[in-house]
Design an enzyme around this catalytic site. Structure first.
Site, PDB file in Angstrom:
ATOM      1  N   LYS A 220      66.527  27.076  47.256  1.00  0.00           N
ATOM      2  CA  LYS A 220      65.084  27.222  47.457  1.00  0.00           C
ATOM      3  C   LYS A 220      64.785  28.708  47.557  1.00  0.00           C
ATOM      4  O   LYS A 220      65.286  29.406  48.455  1.00  0.00           O
ATOM      5  CB  LYS A 220      64.639  26.505  48.734  1.00  0.00           C
ATOM      6  CG  LYS A 220      63.126  26.365  48.859  1.00  0.00           C
ATOM      7  CD  LYS A 220      62.761  25.537  50.081  1.00  0.00           C
ATOM      8  CE  LYS A 220      61.268  25.268  50.153  1.00  0.00           C
ATOM      9  NZ  LYS A 220      60.796  24.282  49.192  1.00  0.00           N
TER      10      LYS A 220
ATOM     11  N   GLY B 109      61.958  22.067  40.974  1.00  0.00           N
ATOM     12  CA  GLY B 109      60.591  21.862  41.414  1.00  0.00           C
ATOM     13  C   GLY B 109      59.988  23.158  41.889  1.00  0.00           C
ATOM     14  O   GLY B 109      60.681  24.149  42.135  1.00  0.00           O
TER      15      GLY B 109
ATOM     16  N   GLY C  97      56.551  24.713  44.338  1.00  0.00           N
ATOM     17  CA  GLY C  97      55.432  24.424  45.214  1.00  0.00           C
ATOM     18  C   GLY C  97      54.825  25.683  45.774  1.00  0.00           C
ATOM     19  O   GLY C  97      55.134  26.800  45.342  1.00  0.00           O
ATOM     20  N   GLY C  98      53.968  25.499  46.790  1.00  0.00           N
ATOM     21  CA  GLY C  98      53.246  26.635  47.335  1.00  0.00           C
ATOM     22  C   GLY C  98      54.131  27.636  48.040  1.00  0.00           C
ATOM     23  O   GLY C  98      53.812  28.823  48.101  1.00  0.00           O
TER      24      GLY C  98
ATOM     25  N   GLY D 170      57.403  28.236  47.309  1.00  0.00           N
ATOM     26  CA  GLY D 170      58.505  28.721  46.483  1.00  0.00           C
ATOM     27  C   GLY D 170      58.936  27.672  45.490  1.00  0.00           C
ATOM     28  O   GLY D 170      58.227  26.705  45.231  1.00  0.00           O
TER      29      GLY D 170
ATOM     30  N   ASP E 295      57.524  18.596  58.394  1.00  0.00           N
ATOM     31  CA  ASP E 295      57.004  18.477  57.023  1.00  0.00           C
ATOM     32  C   ASP E 295      57.592  17.248  56.334  1.00  0.00           C
ATOM     33  O   ASP E 295      58.057  17.311  55.200  1.00  0.00           O
ATOM     34  CB  ASP E 295      57.309  19.736  56.219  1.00  0.00           C
ATOM     35  CG  ASP E 295      56.465  19.803  54.928  1.00  0.00           C
ATOM     36  OD1 ASP E 295      55.431  19.093  54.850  1.00  0.00           O
ATOM     37  OD2 ASP E 295      56.846  20.550  54.010  1.00  0.00           O
TER      38      ASP E 295
END
Length: 553
Positions: A39, A17, A19-20, A22, A134
């Site tokens: 990550k 995946g 995202g913003g 990383g 989060d």
């Protein structure tokens, strides 16, 4: 996916995946020979000092050890990248599951299992002085064993240090006002996010979805959120106040802790243990087959195709009819009350059942119990038994929902038309073992007390006779055995359960008749025919669709 080793150790396999802050890559650890998730978070020299601080803070949160938390093996930083090496989860995220589930039809048992696991993870973190900050469906993962795990503990601090997030590492739509405004945060911040996730699970919609922090903040302050029970009729309205309390803009108005929130919430959801089993069946994938889609719902039976709202309405209509039937049958035993008045009073349990099925059932059974004191030949002992059983059932089992009400009361009309053997099979098919036991006991009480509906082929005499108790024991054993066999919710076991239940009912009546007559005897012809027909009917239902107990219908 080919490329150089990451950190001279991890061989990239695929990108999981992006995202913003990383991206996440699935890699092979060449030293320990296992799959890991890494990550990767890019940083600049200007952010380096902040990242060092962020790594230190994140390390504390990410090293939490709990079955419901994704394990983090290591942190590292090389040049312009930070690396978080984590446990690889071979399963879907909650975001994927929600996406693949029609809005407003998420299974309440599975919802209970997921929410309980997430709550356990967050509560454990709070006990160790760690906030997640989060919580969102993307950070809730399900492995092949159906176990839910929360990921990215500590990542919010690192993301914040890098400058990727404007508001303490949260995600728009799940952050409360204090997090967006940079105010002091505590465990009630995570409570707000968890409540937003729960709302999304139940309704399929994010309560404060927006494109910017300002827009989300305005939605939270306006609080124009549809109550979950108005979106899903199978939800008790009591859940609305629980969620709205946890979603309050002011943290002082929320529950003091995640534990308090879950204590208030869980009674309105399904059976978490049953949900865990179903979740495991959903996410398990054959190791020899590579699926393009990680989430595939269980093959649906014919009953699964019914709209949840329609099934709830239908269930409540049936509950109302059954409560009216039992009430009117009870009033037939009371000659001192005018028939018109009796019929009017009998409508009260029916109306109550349409709104709150267990309450309507309790009223109907209480009327039935009182009628035994007021009938021409009073039966006070049975009256006390009927009232005590009704109260005990509602307290222990009846509050579970409309399924328990209908399964318990269906014996009355079925007994009148000669199909009493179908009642224990329905209860065993639709309810888990403990709740099926409760329904079976109520069925027996109703057979003993609602005189016109007992059926002469079922009971052999008074409650003190041995054949009667043999039949009662056979009835309860048949119900529970069928329920146990239906736990796996497969067609074969559902059919096997119906056959076993029928055999027990036939054997019980045969033994009862043998004791009654003093000669070896089998079941009566009428009882044998109705029992076999009931078995065939349940086998057909088993072929059309496996057990529906998970829906509470």
């Amino acid at each position: 996916m080919q490329g150089p080793l990451i950190l001279d150790r991890y061989r990239p396999i695929e990108v999981k995946g992006e995202g913003g802050s990383g991206r996440v890559e699935i890699c092979w650890d060449t030293r320990i020979q296992r799959r890991v998730a890494i990550k990767r978070m890019p940083i600049s020299n200007a952010q380096a000092n902040g990242v060092v601080t962020g790594l230190s803070e994140a390390r504390t949160g990410a090293m939490l050890s709990r079955p419901s938390i994704v394990s983090v093996y290591d942190f590292d930083r090389v040049d312009d990248e930070a690396f978080l090496i984590m446990e690889a989860i071979d399963g879907p995220s909650l975001a994927q599951i929600i996406h693949d589930t029609p809005a407003g039809s998420f299974d309440l048992d599975i919802a209970a299992a997921i929410i309980l696991a997430v709550g356990d993870a967050v509560e454990f973190a709070h006990e160790n002085q760690v906030l997640h900050l989060d919580i969102k469906p993307d950070n809730i993962l399900v492995n092949r064993n159906g176990a839910c795990k929360v990921s990215d503990f500590g990542v919010s601090e690192l993301a914040d240090a890098q400058g990727f997030r404007k508001a303490s590492g949260g995600t728009i739509g799940y952050m409360p006002p204090e997090q967006m405004n940079g105010h002091m945060l505590d465990e009630r911040t995570d409570e707000f996010a968890l409540a937003a996730v729960v709302y999304e699970i139940l309704t399929g919609k994010r309560p404060f979805a927006a494109n910017s922090l300002d827009a989300s903040a305005k939605l939270i302050q306006k609080f124009d959120v549809a109550p979950p029970s108005s979106v899903r009729l199978d939800l008790d309205p009591g859940i609305d106040s629980v969620l709205f309390t946890a979603l309050s803009p002011d943290p002082e108005d929320r529950y003091d802790s995640i534990a308090d929130f879950l204590t208030a919430l869980m009674p309105y959801l399904g059976n978490a243990a049953q949900g865990s089993r179903r979740l495991r069946e959903i996410v398990q994938v054959d190791d020899e087959v590579v699926e393009e889609q990680s989430y595939a719902p269980k093959k649906r039976g014919i009953l699964d195709r019914v709209s949840p709202n329609l099934s709830v309405i239908l269930g409540r209509v049936i509950a109302a009819a059954l409560c009216w039937w039992i009430s009117t049958s009870a009033f037939f035993n009371i000659t001192m009350i005018d028939t018109n008045i009796a019929m009017l009073i009998a409508l009260l349990p029916a109306v109550a059942a349409a709104v709150k099925p267990p309450f309507g059932a309790l009223l109907a059974m209480l009327i039935n119990g009182v009628s035994l004191f007021l009938c021409p030949v009073p039966m006070p002992v049975l009256g006390v038994v009927a009232i005590a059983a009704a109260i005990a059932w509602v307290v222990l089992f009846g509050r579970e929902g409309v399924a328990d009400t209908n399964c318990a009361l269906v014996i009355s009309p079925l007994g009148l038309v000669g199909f009493a053997p179908l009642a224990p099979m329905i209860a065993g098919y639709c309810l888990p073992p403990k709740r099926a036991l409760g329904a079976a006991v109520i069925q027996v009480v109703l057979m003993l007390t609602v005189g016109k509906n007992t059926g002469p082929e079922l009971l052999f005499g008074s409650i003190t006779s041995i054949p009667t108790w043999i039949m009662i024991c056979g009835w309860i054993i048949a119900t529970v055995l069928m329920s146990v066999l239906c736990v796996r919710e497969t067609r074969i076991l559902s059919i096997l359960g119906a056959i076993c239940a029928a055999l027990i009912l036939l054997i019980a009546q045969g033994i009862g008749l043998t004791i009654l007559t003093g000669f070896p005897a089998g079941p009566s012809g009428t009882w044998a025919i109705t029992t076999v027909l009931a078995c065939v009917a349940m086998c057909v239902v088993g072929v059309l669709g496996s057990s529906v107990r998970h829906k509470g219908e």
